[in-house]
Design a protein around this motif. Structure first.
Motif, PDB file in Angstrom:
ATOM      1  N   VAL A   1       0.733  -1.071   0.011  1.00 39.33           N
ATOM      2  CA  VAL A   1      -0.144   0.024   0.050  1.00 39.33           C
ATOM      3  C   VAL A   1       1.143   1.301   0.031  1.00 39.33           C
ATOM      4  O   VAL A   1       0.686   2.024  -0.655  1.00 39.33           O
ATOM      5  N   SER A   2       1.966   1.442   0.983  1.00 41.39           N
ATOM      6  CA  SER A   2       3.073   2.488   0.931  1.00 41.39           C
ATOM      7  C   SER A   2       3.360   2.757  -0.440  1.00 41.39           C
ATOM      8  O   SER A   2       3.430   3.696  -0.968  1.00 41.39           O
ATOM      9  N   SER A   3       3.960   1.508  -0.790  1.00 43.09           N
ATOM     10  CA  SER A   3       4.931   1.662  -1.835  1.00 43.09           C
ATOM     11  C   SER A   3       3.844   2.285  -3.368  1.00 43.09           C
ATOM     12  O   SER A   3       4.404   2.746  -4.070  1.00 43.09           O
ATOM     13  N   VAL A   4       2.725   1.515  -3.549  1.00 41.02           N
ATOM     14  CA  VAL A   4       2.055   1.995  -4.528  1.00 41.02           C
ATOM     15  C   VAL A   4       1.454   3.300  -4.563  1.00 41.02           C
ATOM     16  O   VAL A   4       1.575   4.148  -5.388  1.00 41.02           O
ATOM     17  N   TYR A   5       0.905   3.639  -3.545  1.00 43.16           N
ATOM     18  CA  TYR A   5       0.248   5.058  -3.494  1.00 43.16           C
ATOM     19  C   TYR A   5       1.403   6.192  -3.377  1.00 43.16           C
ATOM     20  O   TYR A   5       1.172   7.209  -3.762  1.00 43.16           O
ATOM     21  N   SER A   6       2.525   6.039  -2.678  1.00 41.35           N
ATOM     22  CA  SER A   6       3.721   6.922  -2.838  1.00 41.35           C
ATOM     23  C   SER A   6       4.033   7.043  -4.173  1.00 41.35           C
ATOM     24  O   SER A   6       4.303   8.318  -4.515  1.00 41.35           O
ATOM     25  N   SER A   7       3.934   5.709  -4.818  1.00 39.32           N
ATOM     26  CA  SER A   7       4.405   6.071  -6.403  1.00 39.32           C
ATOM     27  C   SER A   7       3.502   6.894  -7.144  1.00 39.32           C
ATOM     28  O   SER A   7       3.501   7.626  -8.170  1.00 39.32           O
ATOM     29  N   LYS A   8       2.075   6.522  -7.135  1.00 42.40           N
ATOM     30  CA  LYS A   8       1.011   7.053  -7.586  1.00 42.40           C
ATOM     31  C   LYS A   8       1.026   8.627  -7.337  1.00 42.40           C
ATOM     32  O   LYS A   8       0.497   9.346  -8.261  1.00 42.40           O
ATOM     33  N   ILE A   9       1.318   9.252  -6.024  1.00 40.17           N
ATOM     34  CA  ILE A   9       1.629  10.606  -6.057  1.00 40.17           C
ATOM     35  C   ILE A   9       2.338  11.251  -6.841  1.00 40.17           C
ATOM     36  O   ILE A   9       2.372  12.236  -7.484  1.00 40.17           O
ATOM     37  N   GLU A  10       3.341  10.445  -7.393  1.00 43.61           N
ATOM     38  CA  GLU A  10       4.459  10.911  -8.389  1.00 43.61           C
ATOM     39  C   GLU A  10       4.205  10.574  -9.730  1.00 43.61           C
ATOM     40  O   GLU A  10       5.057  10.717 -10.514  1.00 43.61           O
ATOM     41  N   GLY A  11       3.049  10.152  -9.971  1.00 47.20           N
ATOM     42  CA  GLY A  11       2.375   9.980 -11.374  1.00 47.20           C
ATOM     43  C   GLY A  11       2.646   8.549 -11.946  1.00 47.20           C
ATOM     44  O   GLY A  11       2.368   8.377 -13.024  1.00 47.20           O
ATOM     45  N   GLU A  12       2.953   7.578 -10.976  1.00 46.74           N
ATOM     46  CA  GLU A  12       2.990   6.248 -11.634  1.00 46.74           C
ATOM     47  C   GLU A  12       1.772   5.556 -11.844  1.00 46.74           C
ATOM     48  O   GLU A  12       0.720   5.651 -11.061  1.00 46.74           O
ATOM     49  N   ALA A  13       1.569   4.883 -12.775  1.00 45.82           N
ATOM     50  CA  ALA A  13       0.324   4.306 -13.433  1.00 45.82           C
ATOM     51  C   ALA A  13       0.235   2.920 -12.764  1.00 45.82           C
ATOM     52  O   ALA A  13       0.265   2.058 -13.547  1.00 45.82           O
ATOM     53  N   ILE A  14       0.042   2.786 -11.667  1.00 47.28           N
ATOM     54  CA  ILE A  14      -0.162   1.328 -11.041  1.00 47.28           C
ATOM     55  C   ILE A  14      -1.078   1.401  -9.996  1.00 47.28           C
ATOM     56  O   ILE A  14      -1.630   2.236  -9.413  1.00 47.28           O
ATOM     57  N   GLU A  15      -1.876   0.174 -10.066  1.00 48.04           N
ATOM     58  CA  GLU A  15      -2.991   0.020  -9.268  1.00 48.04           C
ATOM     59  C   GLU A  15      -2.491  -1.174  -8.067  1.00 48.04           C
ATOM     60  O   GLU A  15      -1.925  -2.019  -8.513  1.00 48.04           O
ATOM     61  N   LEU A  16      -3.216  -0.977  -6.968  1.00 48.54           N
ATOM     62  CA  LEU A  16      -3.017  -1.627  -5.928  1.00 48.54           C
ATOM     63  C   LEU A  16      -3.334  -3.034  -6.122  1.00 48.54           C
ATOM     64  O   LEU A  16      -2.396  -4.134  -5.973  1.00 48.54           O
TER      65      LEU A  16
END
Length: 262
Positions: A48-63
């Motif tokens: 959860v931490s890794s996915v959402y911190s990355s999504k804040i930076e614009g990464e197109a990843i879903e949990l």
């Protein structure tokens, strides 16, 4: 507390913060527990931490996709998962290492493995740094490279002192948020500053309060409220030398809310 000894991490707002931090923080924190899906080799909340911190930076990843990849070994395009894997590794490293200047650099080397060239991983930037909006407007001018090392020395001196200082859970949350904010305002790396700051915030909490801190879904809340998150960071000012940390209270109150509302 420590008004005369802290060099860069201000505690001027601590008294006001303690009056406004929502009640029940200690009870909500103690109620945190790991997810049933977690195993010895897979951590749901690190995902959860890794996915959402990355999504804040614009990464197109879903949990959901990342859990399928990380827990069940389902293959996706490497470009889809590798940066998140790197951040997952940095969180995993933080869980078993003390927080200090050396481990902070090592964690950045891990999380930036597929962001920066090897010779820039864990190394301070050598050029000016500007934070831009998606449409290209400059919204913040970070610390100059000429003052960077001195500012980071102040940061690490304060961090060492805070780690040695006994404090309440509310004070621990206050200083964790300040560590996040001060670090991201210095902006010492060429890239990966936001990911780093959110990791160090939680790492500090784990050092002060124990392993349950890793179950806090702060990165998810910051992503779900990312406009407010960035707006609160911007409140301090446009340029590093003129930042006003007396405007930081809205940002500081976000972290406890991620526990109470999680």
């Amino acid at each position: 507390m420590m008004n005369n000894t802290l060099h860069i991490i201000s505690n001027d707002l601590l008294s006001e913060y303690l009056k406004k931090v929502p009640k029940g923080l200690n009870h909500a924190f103690e109620a945190l527990k790991d997810a049933e899906i977690s195993t010895d080799s897979f951590s749901f909340y690190t995902s959860v931490s890794s996915v959402y911190s990355s999504k804040i930076e614009g990464e197109a990843i879903e949990l959901d996709s990342y859990i399928k990849h990380k827990k069940f070994g389902i293959e996706f395009s490497p470009d889809y998962t590798r940066k998140i894997d790197d951040l997952y590794d940095a969180y995993s490293f933080a869980k078993v290492n003390e927080l200090n200047n050396e481990t902070i650099a090592q964690a950045h080397s891990l999380l930036s493995k597929n962001i920066l060239t090897k010779n820039r991983q864990g190394k301070y930037r050598l050029q000016n740094m500007y934070v831009s909006t998606p449409d290209g407007r400059i919204e913040y001018v970070a610390a100059s490279p000429f003052e960077l090392e001195a500012e980071m020395e102040k940061f690490y001196t304060d961090l060492t002192l805070l780690l040695k200082t006994e404090m309440s859970i509310e004070e621990a949350f206050f200083y964790a948020s300040m560590i996040h904010l001060v670090f991201v305002k210095i902006h010492p790396w060429n890239d990966g500053n936001g990911r780093s700051a959110r990791l160090y915030e939680k790492w500090f909490l784990a050092e002060k309060l124990g392993y349950k801190a890793w179950f806090i879904q702060s990165e998810k809340m910051y992503y779900n409220q990312h406009q407010t998150y960035y707006s609160n960071i911007r409140l301090l000012g446009f340029e590093y030398p003129t930042l006003d940390y007396n405007k930081a209270l809205p940002f500081l109150l976000m972290l406890p809310c991620s526990v109470l509302n999680g």
